[in-house]
Write an enzyme that holds these catalytic residues in place. Structure first.
Site, PDB file in Angstrom:
ATOM      1  N   ASP A 202       0.909  -1.141  -0.071  1.00  0.00           N
ATOM      2  CA  ASP A 202      -0.146   0.146   0.101  1.00  0.00           C
ATOM      3  C   ASP A 202       1.067   1.183  -0.005  1.00  0.00           C
ATOM      4  O   ASP A 202       1.830   1.268   0.739  1.00  0.00           O
ATOM      5  CB  ASP A 202      -0.822   0.008   1.423  1.00  0.00           C
ATOM      6  CG  ASP A 202      -2.068   1.288   1.163  1.00  0.00           C
ATOM      7  OD1 ASP A 202      -2.819   1.139   0.626  1.00  0.00           O
ATOM      8  OD2 ASP A 202      -2.051   1.888   2.132  1.00  0.00           O
ATOM      9  N   GLU A 252      14.359 -15.334   0.270  1.00  0.00           N
ATOM     10  CA  GLU A 252      14.797 -16.641   1.162  1.00  0.00           C
ATOM     11  C   GLU A 252      13.915 -17.603   1.149  1.00  0.00           C
ATOM     12  O   GLU A 252      14.143 -18.705   1.643  1.00  0.00           O
ATOM     13  CB  GLU A 252      14.671 -15.932   2.667  1.00  0.00           C
ATOM     14  CG  GLU A 252      15.673 -14.961   3.154  1.00  0.00           C
ATOM     15  CD  GLU A 252      15.228 -14.356   4.544  1.00  0.00           C
ATOM     16  OE1 GLU A 252      14.322 -14.748   5.085  1.00  0.00           O
ATOM     17  OE2 GLU A 252      15.936 -13.420   5.018  1.00  0.00           O
TER      18      GLU A 252
HETATM   19  C1  GLC Z   1      -4.355   3.035  -0.573  1.00  0.00           C
HETATM   20  C2  GLC Z   1      -5.436   2.114  -0.534  1.00  0.00           C
HETATM   21  C3  GLC Z   1      -6.561   3.090   0.020  1.00  0.00           C
HETATM   22  C4  GLC Z   1      -6.016   3.600   1.369  1.00  0.00           C
HETATM   23  C5  GLC Z   1      -5.070   4.341   1.256  1.00  0.00           C
HETATM   24  C6  GLC Z   1      -4.435   4.916   2.736  1.00  0.00           C
HETATM   25  O1  GLC Z   1      -4.288   3.954  -1.708  1.00  0.00           O
HETATM   26  O2  GLC Z   1      -5.771   1.574  -1.371  1.00  0.00           O
HETATM   27  O3  GLC Z   1      -7.991   2.388   0.137  1.00  0.00           O
HETATM   28  O4  GLC Z   1      -7.303   4.685   1.683  1.00  0.00           O
HETATM   29  O5  GLC Z   1      -4.065   3.568   0.683  1.00  0.00           O
HETATM   30  O6  GLC Z   1      -3.873   3.504   3.273  1.00  0.00           O
END
Ligand code: GLC
Length: 545
Positions: A202, A252
């Site tokens: 993310d 790993e």
């Molecule tokens: C990413 C995720 C989204 C979230 C953001 C903050 O873009 O896809 O859903 O709100 O990160 O974590």
């Protein structure tokens, strides 16, 4: 099992809280996923990616993580997780989990500790704390805005400020802190040891920051679109040192674990996230933002194919996910040929009434677009419910909206809940078979027509199209790709290995089909004419050069 399975995989994104509830609390859970393995198997996907299922107050749909190495008790236990992985693996489906390293939640033990600790303490150094400006430091350290709207700084009870590029409940971590780095390695190993096959990273472009004083005012921040690594907050070159270290951990394992980056960066810099000393793939959101227009699709496909070829990587194709208006809806609005994202955002604000949505047209185009992406070289990421042809739920009452984007933008953006409504399994019964209780977001009545049960029985349904297309796609091997340049205006024609052709008609008139055996189409074809808003796959016998 090949170790680069991901390079041409069809990955299905599960938003666990809205997929299937094995209980009656109206929140989907891991046992719910396990109970639907036969369904996932019948779809013909290679892997699932699960959005966060970790303990969370759900300030941002689970992307506010309290504990990276546990399961939210409302969604199950670690034993349930293990059972789910075993069931998926037994069905030949790999598992990708979502890792959220840019920020924790404000309920994470580290943040509680940081708030209780004094200024300048090691506990505060895991985050980004700064003194404020102005009299008594009562103003934030800079005028930076968070992605969801409003200041990117929130004040701690003792008057210091902490940085949150998303909601205030999502304090940004300080990736210069060695403890933060070490802890994420532990988390990677924790899930890899439990058998997960990969990670979705993310906000992969956000971790490292240049926070040297004075902080650059917003007006002087470089534009990310023509970024060169000089932006203090996003896409800094140092972030790749982190991924190089992670790669050593992935390697790993046997087979090596993979990772795909959510990197919202200039397309020219996307390839930096990928490579033998980095992550394996980076999402390409170019088509997700494209207008329903042949030239625009072609330019974006060209760019991605060229980019991934030069980086020695594999392409990724995405039309929908949990952050955007579903593609059937985007393509059914009058702005689809021009600026679908903006039109869709305005449509949401009008409670899904203006401009009027043409559901049939949107679905027809969505099926055509899906077939097009399924024929492209590389991997494809599908979002739960798109295989049912689901539309966005545009009229969620504002008092039920969870998404922080809605309130933090002062109601100027309705947010992303409309694509996160629990999916319909049956056409009747409580919550259309999703749960025995009340779903955490209300489902509209028209979901009955899009349920799995309804589509299962219908050979012309979207679900059946996905199943058949995914089955055919699994036979398409090799990376070759070439445009066929006799393409009519508003039609795109490309050739894949073994003479496999794909034509999409974006125009409003039928297009004559070249010689060849029709394999499959996104809508019925009458004779040798390809109707508007339709994709066909056929065998021409030509081979791409
Ligand atoms: C990413 C995720 C989204 C979230 C953001 C903050 O873009 O896809 O859903 O709100 O990160 O974590």
């Amino acid at each position: 099992m090949t170790s680069d399975w991901w390079a041409d995989a069809a990955v299905y994104q599960i938003y666990p809280r809205s997929f299937a509830d094995s209980g009656d609390d109206g929140l989907g859970d891991l046992r719910g996923v396990t109970s639907r393995v036969p369904y996932l198997s019948s779809l013909g996907i290679d892997a699932v990616w699960l959005s966060p299922f970790y303990p969370s107050a759900l300030a941002d749909g689970g992307y506010d993580v309290d504990d990276y190495r546990d399961v939210d008790p409302r969604l199950g236990t670690l034993d349930d997780f293990d059972e789910m992985v075993t069931a998926l693996h037994s069905a030949g489906i790999r598992v990708i989990v979502d890792l959220v390293p840019n920020h924790t939640s404000d309920r994470h033990a580290w943040f509680t500790e940081a708030l209780a600790a004094p200024k300048g303490s090691p506990a505060r150094d895991r985050y980004v704390f700064r003194d404020g400006t102005g009299p008594d430091g009562a103003s934030p350290p800079s005028d930076w805005q968070s992605i969801f709207g409003g200041s990117a700084w929130a004040q701690a009870p003792d008057g210091q400020w902490y940085l949150h590029m998303f909601a205030p409940e999502q304090p940004d971590l300080n990736w210069d802190n060695p403890e933060v780095r070490a802890d994420f390695l532990t988390t990677l190993r924790f899930w890899a040891d439990r058998g997960v096959d990969g990670f979705r990273i993310d906000v992969a472009h956000g971790l490292t920051k240049d926070l040297s004083e004075p902080l650059t005012p917003t007006a002087e921040l470089p534009d990310l679109a023509d970024a060169d690594g000089s932006h203090p907050l996003w896409d800094r070159d140092e972030v790749h040192d982190i991924y190089a270290e992670w790669r050593r951990v992935f390697d790993e394992y046997d087979p090596p674990r993979m990772a795909v980056a959510e990197a919202c960066v200039a397309p020219s810099r996307r390839h930096r996230y990928v490579g033998v000393d980095g992550l394996h793939q980076a999402f390409n959101f170019d088509l997700l933002e494209a207008a329903w227009d042949a030239e625009e699709f072609r330019a974006r496909i060209d760019r991605q194919v060229a980019e991934t070829e030069s980086a020695g990587a594999s392409a990724t194709w995405v039309l929908s996910n949990h952050d955007v208006v579903r593609h059937a809806t985007r393509y059914g609005l009058p702005g689809a040929e021009d600026n679908p994202r903006e039109t869709a955002a305005a449509w949401l604000l009008s409670d899904g009434t203006e401009p009027p949505l043409d559901r049939d047209l949107g679905l027809r185009r969505a099926r055509a677009a899906t077939l097009l992406t399924l024929a492209l070289p590389g991997s494809v990421y599908l979002y739960q419910g798109e295989e049912l042809g689901l539309h966005e739920v545009g009229d969620l009452p504002t008092e039920l909206i969870h998404d922080p984007e809605f309130r933090r933008s002062g109601g100027t953006r309705k947010g992303r809940d409309g694509c996160r409504v629990p999916i319909p399994w049956t056409s009747d019964g409580p919550s259309f078979g999703f749960s025995r209780g009340t779903p955490h977001l209300p489902q509209p009545e028209w979901f009955a027509d899009y349920s799995v049960a309804a589509e299962d029985a219908d050979p012309h349904s979207t679900l059946e199209i996905y199943r058949r297309a995914l089955a055919l796609r699994s036979k398409l091997r090799g990376r070759g790709f070439a445009w066929h340049d006799e393409t009519r205006p508003q039609a795109l024609h490309f050739v894949r290995p073994e003479g496999w052709d794909c034509i999409t008609n974006f125009g409003s008139r039928p297009v004559p089909l070249p010689e060849g055996t029709i394999l499959f189409a996104s809508a019925p074809i009458d004779g040798r004419l390809l109707p508007p808003d339709t994709t066909v796959w056929f065998l021409s016998g030509e081979t791409p050069t």
